[in-house]
Motif scaffolding. Structure first.
Motif, mmCIF file in Angstrom:
data_model
loop_
_atom_site.group_PDB
_atom_site.id
_atom_site.type_symbol
_atom_site.label_atom_id
_atom_site.label_comp_id
_atom_site.label_asym_id
_atom_site.label_seq_id
_atom_site.Cartn_x
_atom_site.Cartn_y
_atom_site.Cartn_z
ATOM 1 N N GLY A 1 3.879 6.836 6.035
ATOM 2 C CA GLY A 1 3.571 5.651 5.220
ATOM 3 C C GLY A 1 4.684 5.148 4.090
ATOM 4 N N ALA A 2 4.610 4.014 3.462
ATOM 5 C CA ALA A 2 5.785 3.523 2.644
ATOM 6 C C ALA A 2 5.943 4.634 1.568
ATOM 7 N N LYS A 3 4.600 5.268 0.868
ATOM 8 C CA LYS A 3 4.682 5.859 -0.160
ATOM 9 C C LYS A 3 5.530 7.066 0.218
ATOM 10 N N ASN B 1 4.337 -2.830 -8.035
ATOM 11 C CA ASN B 1 3.083 -1.768 -7.714
ATOM 12 C C ASN B 1 3.161 -0.482 -8.678
ATOM 13 N N ASP C 1 11.121 -2.903 0.044
ATOM 14 C CA ASP C 1 9.922 -2.700 0.537
ATOM 15 C C ASP C 1 9.153 -3.534 1.181
ATOM 16 N N THR D 1 5.653 0.048 6.820
ATOM 17 C CA THR D 1 4.251 0.763 7.095
ATOM 18 C C THR D 1 3.404 -0.148 8.124
ATOM 19 N N SER E 1 0.320 0.530 7.659
ATOM 20 C CA SER E 1 -1.264 0.692 7.084
ATOM 21 C C SER E 1 -1.613 -0.497 6.836
ATOM 22 N N LYS E 2 -0.878 -1.763 6.976
ATOM 23 C CA LYS E 2 -1.336 -2.991 6.821
ATOM 24 C C LYS E 2 -1.573 -3.821 8.130
ATOM 25 N N ARG F 1 -1.951 6.672 8.672
ATOM 26 C CA ARG F 1 -0.556 7.286 7.759
ATOM 27 C C ARG F 1 0.614 7.269 8.818
HETATM 28 C C1 LIG Z 1 4.128 -2.736 -2.639
HETATM 29 C C2 LIG Z 1 3.478 -1.792 -1.808
HETATM 30 N N1 LIG Z 1 4.468 -1.122 -0.847
HETATM 31 C C3 LIG Z 1 3.572 -0.376 0.017
HETATM 32 C C4 LIG Z 1 2.366 0.006 0.161
HETATM 33 C C5 LIG Z 1 1.876 0.763 1.463
HETATM 34 O O1 LIG Z 1 1.795 2.075 0.963
HETATM 35 P P1 LIG Z 1 1.397 2.793 2.291
HETATM 36 O O2 LIG Z 1 2.260 2.763 3.431
HETATM 37 O O3 LIG Z 1 1.731 4.513 1.799
HETATM 38 O O4 LIG Z 1 -0.132 2.828 2.819
HETATM 39 C C6 LIG Z 1 1.446 -0.847 -0.937
HETATM 40 C C7 LIG Z 1 -0.024 -0.518 -0.792
HETATM 41 O O5 LIG Z 1 -0.786 -1.269 -1.110
HETATM 42 C C8 LIG Z 1 2.036 -1.570 -1.722
HETATM 43 O O6 LIG Z 1 1.494 -2.332 -2.496
#
Ligand SMILES: Cc1ncc(COP(=O)(O)O)c(C=O)c1O
Length: 479
Positions: free
Chosen positions: A178-180, A204, A278, A307, A309-310, A317
């Motif tokens: 994921g992005a995190k 964020n 990002d 990511t 995730s969305k 993940r």
């Molecule tokens: C700015 C930003 N980047 C990335 C993410 C996504 O994180 P991840 O891919 O770890 O779920 C989010 C999640 O809401 C976000 O707000």
């Protein structure tokens, strides 16, 4: 008197908060052996919680040896339990409060970033997943390539070219969880104590936390309705990296104009720093194609983070980073040392999901649904708050920002809203420099159907309307 910070929020039992905060204060030496704690009666009055709750927390602390009780005299910190090495960054309580952000049944949660999970095509995914499991090479069951399955990286490079106009070699991609994780790898590989990081403000809060674990030199750069403002870059600064969300600024939603993109890239070239782009939700662009990326302008200075995730679902993940070539090795090594690699079977399932066209079909379907939900929300806001609300950042993504004329989203107002079972996050919560976004609220809509949005709007109106009374009623947004 012991100061405890008790949050009355659903899913976060007060007894547990009291227990954890006292335990933490004992361990780190804030309250010392032999010190007497307030009586349960005093504590209950002070915190405005029941005496039984206080007693339960005290009893748990006694049972675990943190407190001793002397009949008739009260509760005392026991000997030999000081342990100053207890990590001070995040204590148990903060972690509990975070993980417990589950909404109470019946609450309308306008939080951002959650897709419409009930509409995910589970049976299609499941069919592909079980086929993948049966047919995957045995290597996919063992310790695998830290960078990610080549099959997925190959198809992702083609997908990014087609959808985002990016030119990247599959070897430049690392599949993350994921992005995190992408951001954590950026921080681990590029930052050391004292490194300078420039970051959009607001941005964020979790992104900032990731960087703060590595350096405390984080410089906020204000954004406006279009995104980061390069003219505000501090003269003489030398950042290691600049963090931006140019396709859909989080949270304000601006789409960064090309002039600023060029200024940003030129700055990075001149000062030899990296830009971290990002791109968390730009697939949902409501005026046609998603905007182009910074990575396309310079693939040597831009680290692109994506990511799934969305566009799919967060618990999958899976995400990715597209790296400049010299960074591949160190990133790959940190990924290997962290979790070796992301789940190979999910990677292969995703590869087939993309290959079969299902991903693009899913995105197109969700985009239509989100578009309708967004329009419904915006129309409702204008209906309930005529001339009192301005909508920001509606061109892409899964949330908008509503700016209410003359309202300040104080902790009390947010609590009032929570009592009315509507959960919202003020923009101010994501701001480093406080005080500039007090009348703005983030409204995530993707996961809410029209009935839920309508009910949420009713509750917002009921609580927010009276807050207008104290404001200057003469101005309005049509002026
Ligand atoms: C700015 C930003 N980047 C990335 C993410 C996504 O994180 P991840 O891919 O770890 O779920 C989010 C999640 O809401 C976000 O707000």
């Amino acid at each position: 008197m012991l100061h405890l910070d008790i949050q009355k929020e659903p899913g976060s039992p007060i007894m547990k908060q009291i227990y954890q905060q006292i335990r933490y204060k004992i361990l780190n030496g804030e309250i010392k052996a032999g010190e007497k704690l307030s009586s349960s009666r005093e504590m209950s009055q002070n915190l405005n919680v029941s005496r039984n709750t206080i007693m339960s927390a005290y009893e748990m602390l006694i049972a675990e040896g943190y407190l001793a009780t002397i009949p008739g005299s009260g509760f005392f910190v026991a000997q030999g339990v000081e342990f100053p090495e207890t990590p001070s960054g995040i204590n148990d309580y903060q972690m509990t409060a975070f993980t417990a952000r589950q909404l109470e049944e019946g609450t309308i949660g306008f939080h951002s970033g959650t897709p419409a999970l009930d509409l995910f095509p589970r049976s299609k995914w499941n069919k592909i997943a079980s086929q993948t499991f049966n047919e995957a090479p045995v290597s996919a069951l063992g310790y695998d390539d830290p960078q990610g399955r080549p099959e997925l990286r190959n198809i992702l490079a083609l997908y990014l070219k087609k959808v985002r106009g990016m030119h990247c070699h599959p070897d430049q991609i690392i599949i993350t969880t994921g992005a995190k994780q992408g951001l954590s790898l950026v921080a681990k590989c590029l930052l050391k104590s004292g490194s300078e990081v420039w970051i959009e403000d607001p941005s964020n809060i979790n992104v900032r936390k990731i960087f703060f674990y590595h350096t405390d030199h984080i410089v906020p750069i204000a954004v406006d309705y279009q995104g980061i403002r390069p003219e505000l870059f501090p003269a003489g600064g030398s950042p290691e990296l600049i963090f931006v969300t140019p396709s859909h600024q989080f949270p304000l939603g601006g789409v960064l104009p090309i002039q600023r993109r060029l200024a940003l890239v030129r700055f990075a070239q001149k000062s030899d720093c990296y830009i971290v782009e990002d791109d968390y939700d730009s697939e949902f662009s409501y005026r046609g194609m998603p905007v182009t990326t910074l990575q396309e302008l310079d693939n040597k200075k831009v680290i692109y983070i994506g990511t799934f995730s969305k566009i799919l679902f967060p618990s999958l993940r899976l995400g990715y980073i597209v790296l400049p070539f010299p960074l591949i090795e160190p990133f790959r090594e940190w990924k290997r040392l962290g979790d070796h690699h992301s789940n190979s079977l999910n990677q292969l399932t995703l590869m087939r999901f993309i290959e079969s066209g299902e991903l693009e079909r899913h995105i197109a379907r969700m985009k239509k649904i989100y578009h309708k939900r967004r329009d419904f929300l915006i129309a409702g806001l204008h209906e309930y708050f005529p001339d009192q609300v301005k909508i920001i950042g509606e061109m892409a993504g899964m949330h908008v920002v509503a700016e209410f004329l003359g309202v300040t989203f104080t902790a009390e107002l947010i609590q009032e809203l929570e009592k009315a079972r509507v959960n919202v996050i003020p923009v101010e919560e994501h701001a480093m420099v406080k005080g500039n976004h007090q009348n703005q609220m983030i409204l995530g809509y993707a996961h809410l159907d029209e009935a839920e949005i309508a009910e949420g709007l009713l509750r917002l109106e009921r609580i927010i309307k009276p807050a207008f009374c104290s404001s200057d009623g003469k101005k309005n947004y049509r002026e």
